[in-house]
Write a protein that holds these residues in place. Structure first.
Motif, short mmCIF file in Angstrom:
data_model
loop_
_atom_site.label_atom_id
_atom_site.label_comp_id
_atom_site.label_asym_id
_atom_site.label_seq_id
_atom_site.Cartn_x
_atom_site.Cartn_y
_atom_site.Cartn_z
N GLN A 38 0.73 -1.41 -0.41
CA GLN A 38 -0.24 -0.28 0.13
C GLN A 38 1.18 1.22 0.25
O GLN A 38 1.83 1.19 0.77
N ASP A 40 1.36 5.22 -0.53
CA ASP A 40 0.52 6.86 0.31
C ASP A 40 0.28 7.88 -1.06
O ASP A 40 1.11 7.34 -2.10
N ASP A 41 -0.36 8.79 -1.05
CA ASP A 41 -0.01 9.73 -1.78
C ASP A 41 1.18 10.47 -2.89
O ASP A 41 1.17 10.53 -3.57
N HIS A 46 2.64 2.42 3.17
CA HIS A 46 2.38 3.31 4.02
C HIS A 46 1.56 2.13 4.26
O HIS A 46 0.30 0.97 4.31
N PHE A 54 -4.66 6.87 -1.91
CA PHE A 54 -3.91 5.94 -1.89
C PHE A 54 -3.58 4.74 -2.70
O PHE A 54 -5.07 4.56 -2.97
N TYR A 73 -7.40 3.66 -4.24
CA TYR A 73 -8.46 3.30 -3.44
C TYR A 73 -10.34 2.67 -3.48
O TYR A 73 -10.52 2.00 -3.09
#
Length: 137
Positions: A38, A40-41, A46, A54, A73
């Motif tokens: 995963q 994040d932006d 993350h 995400f 997402y």
């Protein structure tokens, strides 16, 4: 009668599998969960809950170190909803199949008894215990 028991067992198995499928559909999380890496932006890994913005690396190639498939997402949320709906639909199908089969078996038993009664074979020339001899001999 033995074949009837086998048929009942063959209809109880899909019934159990349908209940398991419904339970597994219930177990699929409503909150999107990333099965892989995963990000994040910003692009950093993350841990924890997936949040809007995400990206989830669904497929990951260890040889090159690159992700082979990603989901946002909303895509991950849609994928989980589709999986959950599919499990519910399969479970309901198995339950319906079992219910119809068991109902047919339950109804066919009494109907067979209502049909033509079976006659006992009489021995040649000998009356059965329930018959009466009116000849007086």
């Amino acid at each position: 009668m033995r074949s009837r028991g086998v048929l009942v067992a063959l209809f109880l198995l899909p019934l159990a599998w349908g209940l398991v499928s419904l339970a597994s559909g219930r177990a699929v999380s409503v909150v999107p969960e990333c099965p892989g890496l995963q990000l994040d932006d910003v692009g950093e890994e993350h841990p924890g809950r997936m949040r809007p913005g995400f990206t989830c690396a669904v497929g990951y190639d260890n040889a090159t170190g690159r992700s082979t498939g990603t989901r946002t997402y909303d895509q991950q949320k849609f994928a989980q909803e589709t999986e959950r709906d599919g499990r519910y639909l399969r479970g309901a199908g198995y339950l319906a199949y079992s219910a119809v089969g068991l109902t047919v078996l339950a109804v066919s038993g009494p109907l067979r008894l209502l049909g033509r009664p079976r006659r006992r074979r009489e021995a040649a020339g000998r009356p059965t215990s329930g018959s009466t001899d009116t000849t007086g001999a």
